[in-house]
Design a protein around this motif. Structure first.
Motif, mmCIF file in Angstrom:
data_model
loop_
_atom_site.group_PDB
_atom_site.id
_atom_site.type_symbol
_atom_site.label_atom_id
_atom_site.label_comp_id
_atom_site.label_asym_id
_atom_site.label_seq_id
_atom_site.Cartn_x
_atom_site.Cartn_y
_atom_site.Cartn_z
ATOM 1 N N VAL A 1 -5.795 6.722 -3.636
ATOM 2 C CA VAL A 1 -4.784 6.343 -2.661
ATOM 3 C C VAL A 1 -3.418 6.757 -3.215
ATOM 4 O O VAL A 1 -3.042 6.327 -4.300
ATOM 5 C CB VAL A 1 -4.797 4.827 -2.393
ATOM 6 C CG1 VAL A 1 -3.658 4.436 -1.459
ATOM 7 C CG2 VAL A 1 -6.131 4.404 -1.825
ATOM 8 N N VAL A 2 -2.714 7.613 -2.461
ATOM 9 C CA VAL A 2 -1.366 8.035 -2.842
ATOM 10 C C VAL A 2 -0.399 7.364 -1.879
ATOM 11 O O VAL A 2 -0.446 7.591 -0.673
ATOM 12 C CB VAL A 2 -1.223 9.570 -2.756
ATOM 13 C CG1 VAL A 2 0.210 9.988 -3.085
ATOM 14 C CG2 VAL A 2 -2.215 10.252 -3.677
ATOM 15 N N ALA A 3 0.481 6.518 -2.421
ATOM 16 C CA ALA A 3 1.377 5.732 -1.577
ATOM 17 C C ALA A 3 2.771 6.356 -1.540
ATOM 18 O O ALA A 3 3.305 6.745 -2.579
ATOM 19 C CB ALA A 3 1.459 4.306 -2.109
ATOM 20 N N ILE A 4 3.335 6.450 -0.342
ATOM 21 C CA ILE A 4 4.724 6.913 -0.184
ATOM 22 C C ILE A 4 5.565 5.761 0.339
ATOM 23 O O ILE A 4 5.412 5.350 1.485
ATOM 24 C CB ILE A 4 4.864 8.055 0.849
ATOM 25 C CG1 ILE A 4 3.766 9.091 0.711
ATOM 26 C CG2 ILE A 4 6.246 8.689 0.764
ATOM 27 C CD1 ILE A 4 3.777 10.126 1.852
ATOM 28 N N PRO A 5 6.484 5.239 -0.477
ATOM 29 C CA PRO A 5 7.427 4.256 0.068
ATOM 30 C C PRO A 5 8.411 4.976 0.988
ATOM 31 O O PRO A 5 8.924 6.041 0.633
ATOM 32 C CB PRO A 5 8.143 3.714 -1.174
ATOM 33 C CG PRO A 5 7.943 4.740 -2.240
ATOM 34 C CD PRO A 5 6.702 5.517 -1.895
#
Lengths: 252, 252, 252, 252, 252, 252, 252, 252
Positions: free
Chosen positions: D202-206
Motif C-alpha cells: 500500500v502506497v499512501a499519498i497524503p
C-alpha cells in the motif's frame, strides 16, 4: 593514500598492468576499512582536507575505541572523538593513549572531545565569541577541534548584546581575526552584531541555551538565518565541531 | 571616509583642536545619511568590506531610487538593489542610469537584482551548483551579486543527487574552486554530497523549491543543518544575496 | 481459519444450516480472542499475510507474555514482540520459551525484538543500508523482523553520503537487491542517493539520530519526503518493524 | 546507452584501445545532455528503470519544451512533463506533438501531466483509491503517470472512512490488486483501513485537501506515518507522480 | 449554596434588609474558600453541574490533601484528585479516608485518579473504546471520573482500525450507547471510523501513544480535527478527565 | 432504506429466498450511488442520523449539482452543500431549485451554505456565541446547517472576553440553552469563560480570525484544547458545519 | 457613563429606589449598544482608560461605518478604525467626516488607520524605532494610534543592528524617552540592543518583514521572547495598534 | 560609576589631561570585570536602572558564587542569582552570606532565586495574579525579584477563568494596582480577562503548566499574543524574572 599512488594506479589500468576489476578492488580497499559496524573513511583527509571524526552517540565504548585505533594505526593526521560520554572517553583513552581530552577530568561534563596527533601549529587568528557563560561548552567543543587542527583559537566569553560594550572592549581582537565564530543561544542576536562590525567571515553556532521560548536552539537558529547582517553563515544547533570544520575549510 | 580621516579626528580630539561634542557630531554625520525613511550607511564598506545593499520589499519605487542615488553620489564601490519588482526596477534604473539588471527584461521574473559601479574584476574561482533548473533564480541572485563584487562565478545547473554523475562530470571545476555555493530545495541533499567531495568552503542556500513536504524551504534548511558532511555552512532560505556576501567575506 | 472454512460458512448461511446470528457470532469469535486488555487478532495473517505483532510500550510484562501465549497457542506462523524493555523481554521469554531476542543479552539496549516460530527461509535478496553506526539499532529491529518472516537480510553499515565511495563499494549488492531499506538520520540524504542509483523498491526509515537540528527524526522524515529521487517511499521515524512489514508486502 | 556498449567500453579501457581520459569523457557525454539550464539525464532509465521526468514549476515554457525534445530525440521510452500550467502545457505540446495530456482541455486545472511515447501495456493490477472527490486531481496525476509506464490503473473514487461500506463494496478489486495507492487528505485514515484489509503493498499519498486543521496535508502525512496498519509506506504531499514511480519500482 | 439562598439574598438586597456591601461580601465568601495557595470553588457545582477537581501536578502532597479536605468538609457531591503521583495519592488518602483510587496499588502507574463521595448511580450507557492496550491508562482516567459522577461506563479495549472487525464485533454496544468516548493515539483513525458508524455523540481523546511521527499526541489531535466523520468533537491530549466532563455535560 | 427493508433482507438470506451474492449486491447498491467521481452515501442518515453533506471545494460546479440531484431524487431528509463559491452555488441552485442559500446574494462572501428540504422544526434551544463580528461567517455556516436540521439557533455576536459584560448581559439565554456553540479566533478565551459559566455542553469552533500570532486559527485550536474549563469540546478550524453536526448528535 | 452615575445607581439599588432587575437592565444597556452584528462597548474607556477600536478585517464597509457612528454619537474620546482596506476607509470617512487617515491617499497601502476626535495633546516622550524601512507601515499604525491618544511620537527609521551606530546617533532621544517601541522583523535583534541601552520600558513589535527563515514574523516573535535583555515586553506580530495601547497603559 | 565620574573623564579627554588611549582603557575597565568565564557588567545599573542578574543554568556552583562576589564587592544595589539548583544555591549562599532564598529550604524546588542587598522599600502597588496553584513557582520567581528591587508585591493565587468570580472578588486590588502581572499556563485566557478589566499595564507570563496540548507553554504564549484585550504585553515562557524587570522599567 596519496596523489602519486592514485596516478600510478590509473596509468597501470590504462597499460593493462592491472585489470579494471583489480583496480576497482584496490580503490575500494584503500578508501575505507570495514569494521562491520563502521566503515572507516581513510580517504577523507585526501578528499576534504580533514580526517573523519568519530561521532560517539549511539556507539558502544568498544566501538569508539576500535575506530580510533583504526584511524591512528592506518591513517595520518589528527583523530577526533566527539560528544563522548564519560565511559566512552575512558575506554577510548585507555585503548589509545596520548589523547587530549576536553573538558578534562576536573569538570563534570555531559560531552567530551578527545583528539590524538594534533596537526602542526598554524598562525591564523581565529576568535570564538560567546554570548554567555552557558555557551562555553559549545565554544569549548569548537576550540578543542580547532586545536586538533593546529589552530590556537582565542575565546572571548560572555559578550552578549545586553551589554554590548563588553564586546566592543575586544574590538581590536575582532577586527584582526581571520575568522570569527559566534556561539549564542536565546535570541542569537550576537551574530548579527558581530557580523555588522567586521569584514571577516562569521560562522554562527546557535546553542540550546535559554528559557522556554528559546525552543532548545531553534529560535536562535531561525534568528541567525533571518539576520540582517549579510554574509553571516550558520551551522547546526550546538555544533561546535561543525563550526571548527567550517573554519578549517575557510583557512585551508 | 578613510582611516587617515578617522586618525586625524582622534588626534584633534585629544589635542583639543576639536571639542568632544563636535567630534561626536562629525562622526555621526559621516557614518550615515538620514533620508527620513532610511538611514543610508556610508560607513558599511569601511567596516564590513562591502557596501550597504538596498532590500526592495516594503519600499516604494521612489524610496529605492532615492537610496540608490544617495549611495552613488556620496559613496564609493558597488551599489546593489535586491528583490526589486518590475516597477521598483524601472524607476531605479531611470533615476540612476548605468545599472545592470538581472534577470534582464526578456524574462518575466518576480524579483530583480540591479547593480551599479561593479568592483574591479577578481580572479578567485567561485562555483555555484544548483540541484535543479528551478533553483536557477536563487543562483542568479547570488551570481549577480558576486559580479557586482568583481567575481566571475561559474554556474553549474541541475546537478541534483538523483543523478549524481551529472555532478561528477564537473568534478574538476569543483575541486579547483576557491569557494562553492550550493543552491538546493526539496531535501537539500546536494549540499551534503558536495561537502563530502571537496575541501573548499561550501556555502549552502536552501531554496523554496519542491512539493508540499518541502515546506517552502524549511525542510531543506533543516536538512542542510543536520548534514553529515562536516563544515558545510548555511544561509537563509532563497538568500542568494546573503550567500554572495558570505563568499565575499571568505575571499576578502 | 482458512479459506475453505470461510467458504463453508457462507454456504451454510445460504442453505439455512446456520442462522445469520450464529454465523455472525462464529465469525466474531474466530477472528480474535478477547483477553480483556487486548483483542488478539488471529485473523490478521489471513487478511494481511503477516501476523499481528505485539507492540510492548504501555503494556505490563504480564500482558506482553499473555498475548504472545495466545498467539502461539491458537495461531500459526511467526509471533513478534517489538520495542520490549529488559523486563518485558525477560518475562515473555520465560513464559514462552524458544524465542529469539535481538539484540541479545550481551548488549545493553533500550529496546528488543523477540520472535518465535520464524517462517520458512526465503531467498529474495533484501539489503538494509545505514548511514551511520548509530542507525544500527533501527536497522537491527528491521533485520530481526525480516528474519522472523524468513528473509536473510544483508546489513551494510555506515555508508553515509559524506563518503559516498563507501556506498559504491557495495554497488553490486545494491544492484542485485530485490528491495532496499535505507535507515538514515540527520538529513537523510542517503535515501535520495540510493534511490538515484537503483531500480528496485527503496523503503526509507528516518531515524532519530543527530544533533539539535535533526529534530528527533522529523528533519530526516521531511527530507526523505521531499526527496528528488522519485519513487522512494517512507515509513515512520525509527520504525524498523514497519519497514520490514513493507518489504514483506512487496515480496509476498 | 545499453549494457553491451558499457561492457565494450570497459574492455577497451583495459586493453588500452581507449585511454582513461577518453573513457571518462565518453561516459560523461553519454550520461546526460547539458542544455545550460538543465542536465538531461539520459542514463536514468538504464539506472533506475524509469526515465527522467520534467518537473515544470520554475521552468519557462520554452525550457519545458526543450527538455522534452531532448529526451524524445535522444532517448527511448516514455517522456513525462509534470505539474505543467496551461501555458507550459500548450508550448510543450506544440513543440512536441503526439503527447497525451491530463486532465484534457475540457477541464480548468491548475496542473497537467503530459506524456509522450507510453510504454507497452502491462497487465499487473494497480488500484488507486481516493477518500473523496477532491482527491481526484492527485489520483489523476498518479494514474496518468502509470499509463505512461504502460499500466492500466483502476480508480475508485470517494471511499472515505466516514462510510466504510463504500470501500468494502469494492473489496474484490482491492483483494485482487498487485499494488494499491491510497490518496487521502484530511486525517488520512483511509490508508490505515486499506492497510488493515489487504496483504498487497500500500502506497499512501497524503493530499492537501481539508479544513484548517488539515494543515495543507501535513496532518495526513503525519497520520499516515503514525498509522497502526503496519507496512504502509508513504510518499510526499500531493505527490501522485512519486507514488506512480514507487509502484513502477515494486512491479518492475 | 443553592438557588433558594441566592434568591433570598437578591430579595434582601432589594428590600434593604442587607446592604449591597454585605451582599457582595456574602457572595464572595460563599463562592470560594481562599487557602492562600488555592481558591477552592464551592460555587462550581451550582454553576457547571460538576464539582471542581484538583489537578495534582505542581501542587505539594499537603496542598492536594488540604484542598480535598476543604471540598469534602464544606461542599457536596463528588470530589476528585487527578494526575496524582504515588506520594500525592498516599498523603491525600491518608488525610481524607474513604477515597477510591485508580489504578489501585497493584499497578505501578505514573498517574492516579482518586475520588470521594461518588454520585448516585445513573443508567445512561457510556462506552469508552480504545485503539490499543497502551491507551488504557487514559481510558481509565476517563472511566474513573465517570464513576465518580455515577456512571457505569463500559470499556472496549484494543479495537484499532488495523483490524476493524474487532470493533464491529461490539457493534450492538456502540449502536446502543448514549455517548461514546474514543481514546486513540498514533493516527487516531478510530474516531473517524466510530463517528461514521453511529449517530450518538462521539468525544475523541487523542493520546500520546505511538512512534516518533505520532509527535506525543499532536498527530492524533490534528487528525481527529481533520476527521471526515462530521460532528466528532475532540478534547486535549491524554485528557481522560476532560472527556468525562464532556460526557457529563451532554448527559446532564 | 429503512429498518424493515433491512430486516426482510436478512430473513430472506437466512431462508434461502435470496443468495448471499445477491444479498451482498443489494446491500451494496442500496447503500450508495456511484457517480464515477463520487459515491453518494444514501445510507448515512440511517447510520448517523444526518445525511451526507456535499463539501464543495475541489469539485466542479456540475459535480456539486449532480450529487445534490442524486441526494434529492433518491434520498430523504435535508441535503446540504457547504463551502460553495459563487459559481458552484449558482449552478447547484439552478439545477436543484428550492434551495436556501446563506449568506444570500446581497453579500459578497467567499463561501456559501445551501440547503434543500429542511427537517421539521425542533424546539431545543441552541445558542451560538461569537467573540467578534469577524467570526460571524463561521457562526453563519453553523447556523445555516442547524436550520437545515430543523433547529432555530440564536446567534449572540461580538461577546469577546475583552468586555465580558457583553456576554453576561445574555446570561439568561446562555443558562437556558441546551447546547452552546462558541466561535472564537485570536486566543479563543471565550470558550473557557462560557464553559466556566454554564453546565450545558459547549462545542468550541476555533476560527482563523486574528493578527499574525493567531497562526490562522492554530493558536485558538490549541488554546481551546488547553482550556482550564473542563468538558469543553472542540471541532476543526472554521468548521461551522462540523459544530452543527456535533449539536445534532447531542440533541438527537 | 461616569463614576457619579454608577455610584448613584448602587445607592438607589440599596435604598430600594430601583429594583435589582431594573438596575441590572440599566447597567446592561449602559455598557454597550447591540447593533446585531456587533456589541459596541461604551463602557471600555471607563474600564480600560481607552475606547474600543474597530478592527476592520471581516467586517463590511457599512458595518465599519455603523460602529464608528455609534461610538462617535454615543461615546466620548477618540474613535479608531484599524486595518481598514481602501473601500472600508472610504465608506467610513464618508459616513463620519472629520477623520484623520494614515497613510493618506497619496500612498497605496494595504491597511489604514483612521481616527476621529483625538485626545488632548500630551507631553510624554514616546520614541518608535524601526530596524528597517520596511517596518515603517507597522510603526505608522502605532504612531497613528498614539496620535489619536494625544501623544506626539518620534519615529526613528532604519536603525537595525547591522549598523548599530545609526541607532547610537540618536542615543539622546532614546535615553530621554518615557517609553520606547521597537518594530523589527527578520531576527528582531534591535529589541535586545535597545533594551540593553536604556532603563525605560521597551515594547517590542515583531514584524513580518524578511526572507523565508523569518517565517512571517514568528522568528522575530520567538527571538524577542528569548531576548537576553531583561524586562523587554512583546506584543503580537505586526500589532502596531496593540503596542500603542500598551504605551497608553504605561503612561496613563 | 556615576555621572560625575563620566563627565570628568570626558573633560579630561578634551583638555588633554588624559590621552584617548587611557580614556578608552579606563572606560573598558570600569564597565565590566573579566573573570575569564564571565564579563560582569558593573555598568548595567547605570545604563538600565537595574543590576545584572546571574542566570545559573550552565554555570558551575563556583562560577555562580564568584560572579555574585564580584557584584557584591565592586558594585552597588541588589544582586540576584536566578534559576539556581540546590547545589548552586548552597555554594553561593556559603560564599556570600546574607542572601535571601526563595523558595526556602522547607520546599523541594527545582529552581531558586537568591538575592542580596535588596533596594529600599518602594510603595507602588504591584499585583501578581496566577491562574492556578501550579503557576505559583513562576509567580514566586517574579515576586522574589520584585522584593530584591524594593517592591512588596501582592500575590493572588488560583484565579483562573474557569471560575471568574474568584478573580472579581479581588477587583479592588486589581483596580488599585499600578502594574499587574498575570502568570497563566494552559490557554492563558486570564491575561485577556484581566486586560479587559483594568486600565493599568498588564505584563503576561505564559507558564509551562498544562496537559499535552499546552505544548510546554507555547500555546499560552501564542494565545496571549493573539489576545483580544489590547495593550497586554508578554514576556517569555516561565520568565518570572523578566516580568519583574519589565515592572521595574515601568515604575522606574
Amino acid at each position: 593514500m596519496d596523489v602519486q599512488e592514485l596516478t600510478k594506479l590509473i596509468d597501470d589500468l590504462r597499460s593493462g598492468a592491472v585489470s579494471s576489476e583489480d583496480a576497482f578492488a584496490t580503490l575500494s580497499n584503500w578508501s575505507f576499512a570495514d569494521l562491520g559496524f563502521a566503515r572507516v573513511d581513510h580517504h577523507r583527509s585526501f578528499r576534504q582536507g580533514m580526517p573523519e571524526a568519530i561521532y560517539a552517540p549511539g556507539k558502544s565504548p568498544a566501538q569508539c575505541a576500535a575506530i580510533a585505533s583504526e584511524l591512528l594505526d592506518n591513517g595520518t593526521g589528527p583523530v577526533l572523538l566527539t560528544r563522548a560520554n564519560a565511559e566512552q572517553a575512558e575506554v577510548a583513552l585507555e585503548s589509545c593513549p596520548g589523547g587530549t581530552i576536553y573538558p578534562d577530568e576536573t569538570v563534570r561534563a555531559e560531552h567530551h572531545v578527545i583528539y590524538w596527533r594534533a596537526s602542526e601549529p598554524r598562525d591564523e587568528r581565529v576568535v570564538i565569541v560567546t554570548a554567555g557563560t552557558a555557551d562555553l561548552p559549545v565554544a569549548g567543543e569548537c576550540a578543542a577541534t580547532l586545536r586538533a587542527f593546529g589552530f590556537g583559537p582565542v575565546v572571548l566569553a560572555d559578550c552578549g548584546v545586553a551589554g554590548v560594550h563588553r564586546l566592543l572592549a575586544n574590538y581590536d581582537e575582532l577586527a584582526g581575526a581571520d575568522v570569527i565564530v559566534v556561539a549564542a543561544g536565546m535570541e542569537g542576536a550576537l551574530a548579527s552584531v558581530v557580523g555588522g562590525l567586521v569584514a571577516a567571515p562569521v560562522v554562527a553556532i546557535p546553542t540550546s541555551v535559554g528559557y522556554g521560548a528559546a525552543l532548545e536552539g531553534v529560535t536562535a537558529l531561525l534568528a541567525m538565518h533571518a539576520s540582517c547582517a549579510h554574509g553571516v553563515t550558520v551551522v547546526g544547533i550546538d555544533n561546535g565541531y561543525g563550526a571548527a570544520c567550517a573554519v578549517a575549510r575557510i583557512l585551508r
